[in-house]
Design a protein around this motif. Sequence first.
Motif, PDB file in Angstrom:
ATOM      1  N   THR A 134       0.860  -1.186   0.000  1.00  0.00           N
ATOM      2  CA  THR A 134       0.000   0.000   0.000  1.00  0.00           C
ATOM      3  C   THR A 134       0.892   1.230   0.000  1.00  0.00           C
ATOM      4  O   THR A 134       1.791   1.329   0.831  1.00  0.00           O
ATOM      5  CB  THR A 134      -0.873   0.009   1.267  1.00  0.00           C
ATOM      6  OG1 THR A 134      -1.608  -1.200   1.309  1.00  0.00           O
ATOM      7  CG2 THR A 134      -1.834   1.182   1.256  1.00  0.00           C
ATOM      8  N   PRO A 135       0.666   2.160  -0.909  1.00  0.00           N
ATOM      9  CA  PRO A 135       1.495   3.371  -0.915  1.00  0.00           C
ATOM     10  C   PRO A 135       1.372   4.108   0.403  1.00  0.00           C
ATOM     11  O   PRO A 135       0.348   4.023   1.091  1.00  0.00           O
ATOM     12  CB  PRO A 135       0.892   4.209  -2.045  1.00  0.00           C
ATOM     13  CG  PRO A 135       0.126   3.261  -2.871  1.00  0.00           C
ATOM     14  CD  PRO A 135      -0.326   2.169  -1.970  1.00  0.00           C
ATOM     15  N   PRO A 189       4.962  -2.816   5.982  1.00  0.00           N
ATOM     16  CA  PRO A 189       5.059  -3.359   7.341  1.00  0.00           C
ATOM     17  C   PRO A 189       3.710  -3.259   8.053  1.00  0.00           C
ATOM     18  O   PRO A 189       3.018  -2.259   7.918  1.00  0.00           O
ATOM     19  CB  PRO A 189       6.103  -2.466   8.027  1.00  0.00           C
ATOM     20  CG  PRO A 189       6.523  -1.453   7.047  1.00  0.00           C
ATOM     21  CD  PRO A 189       5.798  -1.631   5.776  1.00  0.00           C
ATOM     22  N   ILE A 190       3.384  -4.309   8.765  1.00  0.00           N
ATOM     23  CA  ILE A 190       2.090  -4.316   9.446  1.00  0.00           C
ATOM     24  C   ILE A 190       2.201  -3.491  10.717  1.00  0.00           C
ATOM     25  O   ILE A 190       3.227  -3.491  11.393  1.00  0.00           O
ATOM     26  CB  ILE A 190       1.682  -5.763   9.781  1.00  0.00           C
ATOM     27  CG1 ILE A 190       1.511  -6.534   8.466  1.00  0.00           C
ATOM     28  CG2 ILE A 190       0.388  -5.816  10.583  1.00  0.00           C
ATOM     29  CD1 ILE A 190       1.195  -7.994   8.654  1.00  0.00           C
ATOM     30  N   TYR A 191       1.150  -2.797  11.015  1.00  0.00           N
ATOM     31  CA  TYR A 191       1.098  -1.971  12.218  1.00  0.00           C
ATOM     32  C   TYR A 191       1.372  -2.827  13.455  1.00  0.00           C
ATOM     33  O   TYR A 191       0.907  -3.953  13.569  1.00  0.00           O
ATOM     34  CB  TYR A 191      -0.272  -1.297  12.334  1.00  0.00           C
ATOM     35  CG  TYR A 191      -0.368  -0.286  13.440  1.00  0.00           C
ATOM     36  CD1 TYR A 191      -0.914  -0.615  14.673  1.00  0.00           C
ATOM     37  CD2 TYR A 191       0.115   1.004  13.254  1.00  0.00           C
ATOM     38  CE1 TYR A 191      -0.995   0.323  15.690  1.00  0.00           C
ATOM     39  CE2 TYR A 191       0.028   1.958  14.257  1.00  0.00           C
ATOM     40  CZ  TYR A 191      -0.515   1.607  15.475  1.00  0.00           C
ATOM     41  OH  TYR A 191      -0.591   2.528  16.478  1.00  0.00           O
ATOM     42  N   ASP A 192       2.125  -2.277  14.369  1.00  0.00           N
ATOM     43  CA  ASP A 192       2.486  -2.989  15.602  1.00  0.00           C
ATOM     44  C   ASP A 192       1.426  -2.707  16.657  1.00  0.00           C
ATOM     45  O   ASP A 192       1.495  -1.706  17.377  1.00  0.00           O
ATOM     46  CB  ASP A 192       3.879  -2.508  16.052  1.00  0.00           C
ATOM     47  CG  ASP A 192       4.362  -3.185  17.309  1.00  0.00           C
ATOM     48  OD1 ASP A 192       5.519  -2.952  17.702  1.00  0.00           O
ATOM     49  OD2 ASP A 192       3.585  -3.946  17.933  1.00  0.00           O
ATOM     50  N   PRO A 198       3.470   2.426  14.437  1.00  0.00           N
ATOM     51  CA  PRO A 198       3.627   1.901  13.075  1.00  0.00           C
ATOM     52  C   PRO A 198       4.658   0.776  13.046  1.00  0.00           C
ATOM     53  O   PRO A 198       5.651   0.821  13.775  1.00  0.00           O
ATOM     54  CB  PRO A 198       4.107   3.111  12.273  1.00  0.00           C
ATOM     55  CG  PRO A 198       3.646   4.283  13.053  1.00  0.00           C
ATOM     56  CD  PRO A 198       3.665   3.877  14.483  1.00  0.00           C
ATOM     57  N   GLY A 199       4.395  -0.201  12.228  1.00  0.00           N
ATOM     58  CA  GLY A 199       5.339  -1.297  12.083  1.00  0.00           C
ATOM     59  C   GLY A 199       6.613  -0.804  11.423  1.00  0.00           C
ATOM     60  O   GLY A 199       6.576   0.081  10.578  1.00  0.00           O
ATOM     61  N   ALA A 200       7.718  -1.371  11.839  1.00  0.00           N
ATOM     62  CA  ALA A 200       8.998  -0.939  11.273  1.00  0.00           C
ATOM     63  C   ALA A 200       9.267  -1.703   9.982  1.00  0.00           C
ATOM     64  O   ALA A 200       8.905  -2.873   9.844  1.00  0.00           O
ATOM     65  CB  ALA A 200      10.111  -1.213  12.272  1.00  0.00           C
ATOM     66  N   GLU A 201       9.896  -1.023   9.053  1.00  0.00           N
ATOM     67  CA  GLU A 201      10.325  -1.687   7.834  1.00  0.00           C
ATOM     68  C   GLU A 201      11.350  -2.732   8.249  1.00  0.00           C
ATOM     69  O   GLU A 201      12.236  -2.439   9.057  1.00  0.00           O
ATOM     70  CB  GLU A 201      10.934  -0.641   6.886  1.00  0.00           C
ATOM     71  CG  GLU A 201      11.111  -1.084   5.455  1.00  0.00           C
ATOM     72  CD  GLU A 201       9.817  -1.115   4.641  1.00  0.00           C
ATOM     73  OE1 GLU A 201       9.021  -0.159   4.736  1.00  0.00           O
ATOM     74  OE2 GLU A 201       9.601  -2.109   3.933  1.00  0.00           O
TER      75      GLU A 201
ATOM     76  N   ALA B 129      -6.727  -7.221   5.824  1.00  0.00           N
ATOM     77  CA  ALA B 129      -7.194  -6.236   6.802  1.00  0.00           C
ATOM     78  C   ALA B 129      -6.055  -5.533   7.533  1.00  0.00           C
ATOM     79  O   ALA B 129      -6.133  -4.332   7.806  1.00  0.00           O
ATOM     80  CB  ALA B 129      -8.091  -6.924   7.824  1.00  0.00           C
ATOM     81  N   LEU B 130      -5.030  -6.284   7.850  1.00  0.00           N
ATOM     82  CA  LEU B 130      -3.963  -5.707   8.678  1.00  0.00           C
ATOM     83  C   LEU B 130      -2.858  -5.167   7.792  1.00  0.00           C
ATOM     84  O   LEU B 130      -2.083  -5.898   7.208  1.00  0.00           O
ATOM     85  CB  LEU B 130      -3.394  -6.760   9.631  1.00  0.00           C
ATOM     86  CG  LEU B 130      -4.404  -7.346  10.624  1.00  0.00           C
ATOM     87  CD1 LEU B 130      -3.706  -8.322  11.559  1.00  0.00           C
ATOM     88  CD2 LEU B 130      -5.072  -6.243  11.438  1.00  0.00           C
ATOM     89  N   GLY B 131      -2.819  -3.845   7.702  1.00  0.00           N
ATOM     90  CA  GLY B 131      -1.796  -3.212   6.883  1.00  0.00           C
ATOM     91  C   GLY B 131      -0.924  -2.329   7.744  1.00  0.00           C
ATOM     92  O   GLY B 131      -0.810  -2.515   8.955  1.00  0.00           O
ATOM     93  N   SER B 132      -0.350  -1.346   7.104  1.00  0.00           N
ATOM     94  CA  SER B 132       0.590  -0.502   7.838  1.00  0.00           C
ATOM     95  C   SER B 132      -0.124   0.501   8.732  1.00  0.00           C
ATOM     96  O   SER B 132       0.459   1.009   9.680  1.00  0.00           O
ATOM     97  CB  SER B 132       1.507   0.227   6.847  1.00  0.00           C
ATOM     98  OG  SER B 132       0.721   0.908   5.894  1.00  0.00           O
TER      99      SER B 132
END
Lengths: 769, 282
Positions: A134-135, A189-192, A198-201, B129-132
């Motif tokens: 996702t951009p 990266p998926i959200y933590d 935010p998830g880290a690269e 569903a689970l993205g950044s």
Amino acid sequence: MSLKRLLALGVIATMTTSSSLLTMCNPALACGPFDIDAVFTYKLHPDLPLSLYASGEIGIVQPTYARSYLVVAYRYLAGKPLSAIDQAQAIAFWQKRLSQTSMDTPADAKTWFAARDKVLGKNKDNEFFDVYRTPNFADYYGSYLNCPPDAFRTATNTLTERQAKNPDKAWLADFVKNQDAVFCHCRSPIYDYKNNKPGAEPAFPKPAPADAPVWVKQDRAYQIAAANFYAEKLDQALKDFSAIYLDDNSPWQKIAGYMRVRCLIRKATLSQKEGVDKSLLQQAKTEIDLLKQNKRFDGYTNMRQGLADLESFIELRLAPGPALARTATYLSGEGNKSGSFFRHLDDYAYLMDQAFQEDPETPGDQHAVKNVDYKDSFAGADLNEWIRIFSNTNKDLLSVDIETARAKAFSSTPWLICYASKIGRDAPDRNMVIEHLAKVDGPGKTMARYHMLRLSGDNAEGGITLAQLAGHTKAPSSRNAIDLVRLERESDLERFIKLSFASPAALVGSYEARDLPDDYEKTFAPTCKDYPVLKPLLRPEAALQYNFHMPLAMWQSVLNSANLEPSRKADFAQAYFVRASLLGDWAKADLAATILKRCMPAQAGLLDGYLAAKQTPDKLFAASYFMIKNPGATPLVRGGTPRETDYARIDDFQNNWWGKLEPGKSENTGLTDFNSPVFAKHASTASTELNKINAHKYSVVWLADNILAYAATHPADARIPEALHRIVRATKVTQYEDKNIGRVSKSAFDLLHRNYKGNKWTNETKVHY
Amino acid sequence: MTGSKSLKLLLFALVFAVSHVVSATTNPALAADEKIILWSWFNADDTCQSQPDNLDCAYALAILRGRVIAGDTIARIVTVPRMAAVKHNHCLRDMAVVRLEILPDRLDLNSTELDLYIERLVQSTLSLALGSRPIQCLQIDCDARLTQRDLYARYLQTLRKRLPPQIELSITALASWAFGDRWIAKANLPVDEVVPMYFSMGKTGSEIKHLFVAGKKPDDFGLGKRVAGLRLQELTDFLATIEHTSLEFDRIYLFSSNGWSPQNSREAIKLVLPLLSRKKPQ
């Protein structure tokens, strides 16, 4: 403008600029409940297999077809058939557009993972590997294909080559580990959620140590550049690829040149949420020109297709007007033949969406050139105007569009067909149009004759009848369109019955908004050369007539007809029986029951019980008992696919018994009622009967009241306990309700428990509703 | 035990029992004032400047992330992502929707295969569903047939276990599930919200209409809030249907067949505002 088209840079060899991944998806149909629907005439695309359409069997082209099909129709109508190569390209294009694009791990990725697992052992995280990203815009929810199949192919091929030349396992493992550090950036990266941030690269490949073999250092440099590219660190990636491009010793030098262009294009499309950075695209174009002049790599001859795809992508955005003009000329069968039919169809679909500023998934019913970039070039191609006007289906069609069509109609077959499709029998130049339509030959003949007969109002015109035209037409959608006109005009009952049944073009799950059967992909096999022949079903338009315009007196004739499809006889018989019972016409109900016994042998016992009854109250009870035991009972025949659930069983989606009988337009089918000549003189009787049926309470309540009334005077009848139980069950499962549902449910329950203690049906009835 | 104590104990037990008919997370993620939610489906929607004048931010967006299409084997589970962009303004809370389409009525799988099948459905859902960006709620849109209910229930239970606890789980429902069909409560689904869709109801449409006209209130599924899913193109009809009833909703989801623009989203919000309950949702 959505980013999806801008970002779907695919494989090196082929470009996917269009990536309208959910083409022809109508979200309005995406909510359930879902049935299997019979499609008699496709609206969105021609009959399958599409190879027949591509070869010139265009039949009756619908204005609602996607534009790529209309391009092909135009060519054949204009007398410029597609070559065999162009046909194959068109089919390939449609196959791609119709495929469900999945984000599941692509085959090439699985091959890579199998290869890397042999070196490093299995990684469970790769079982479901996401190649979409996702951009990084705050409010953007689309995805783009980040890691295309060729990225994995390249990785697999490189590993294989390294394994062959360099058996040092440690370095090979190192290569694979660092390749993992490339592909982990394919997805965002998926959200933590644990730490609410935010998830880290993930980590990036690190430069190779100084003592590493040269091949390791060279591969590593490329892996680092690729990781930065996938992670959207495009400035760094551009620097990295540039450095490799300047390294005459690197095996990656050539591809690095190409990847520099990719960096610029990706940056152009990802730097802003809407639109593109045109200066970066221009820069990319300049780089492509330089690559083509690169003598060291023979002008990138063996990557010519990949570069052409990139150039096309750029051109569509830098100069869309001229691009549309160029591609329309090509598709019209004129001018320069450079490029492929596939590529031009893809570009054309995108450009026309842009010109009309339409989302490809909801194209609308009226098209106008809204984008100023296209205004000058649009009208320059006859193809563009033809498609625009032909596909305008809005009733408030601008008169200027009709005038445009009319002005060209008598000197151009495509325009003649277009004009004919827009006018009715009251058009002042109807006769002239008919005269011209009669002369059309070749691929447009079926459509011309169809409109000719439609406009004439007769079943025969210009030496051909509707029946003959239908007989000559193999494509089911076209044949059914012709037969619908015949059905509407038919005045003889027997012929009407025969026309009531038609072989649909397809059976489609209503969840499937693209109007495609589940096995549509098989129709792309080269061996698939024939239209499907499906079992005839009752046309919904005919069902409307039987249900709302045919008086009871005619039902017997229909049931006696040899033209009644044997598989539907039971449905008609039960509808006749229910209808006659509702109308209190026991003589006819007896006739219906006799036929129904033959059609539904399993119900013979129940129907014998009905037939044995002589007095009205007994007959009413016996009929009600039959109906309460059979949730499929209804006074209506069902058009399209039959009720899937057994007649005697509750249907999942509560298609049980009946509600108010309401003729007219059906919201879901889009059918409009018509005045069939067969039933015209019976309109008053049919209407009276309909009112009488609708005057009854809602079905379950009516049945319940009949049973309860009989139970009060015949408490010893052995059928009563079960009938009461069935009432309570019916009130539970049906959503058809009026204010009496609770009353009858309780009444039946109370009566059961009061008068039939210990009976098995009482024991099974624990609650009322 | 005194009468009043036993009564209090009984009431407590009742409340406890009712609250466990449908289990829920403890942290409602969507704010109480997000009573209107626009479904952003496959279209490239634009809901900027959608809130009517003189009104506080009162809407959120539930954005479809993609579809999981499940065939009869694990190999035939396909995930199709959303590609279209959405434009919105500051009134956004992030709610993801995933549409689940289970094609076969019944699966011919042994219990190990079924476990893997469900696991795959859940993985597919989570990948969409689970993205950044964080989401506050995940909504599953699935029209489970009678024969698919067990599978669907197991899928939801597995999904709930995998979801971070702070993410609420919402499901859409067929309209008929809100009238007398108790399967959701009986199945003890781990959902925080059920949204019956009162549009495109097919054959059941006129019957549901009769129910509304007759004053029948749809089920709240034991969740203490009544939610409705409506379609812009059928709003006028729906409003006319319930005009003489006292029906109110605690939250309304809105769908538009042709997507959202600033104009039509503003109009839709204005139309449904009177349907909202004045009391705070639980």
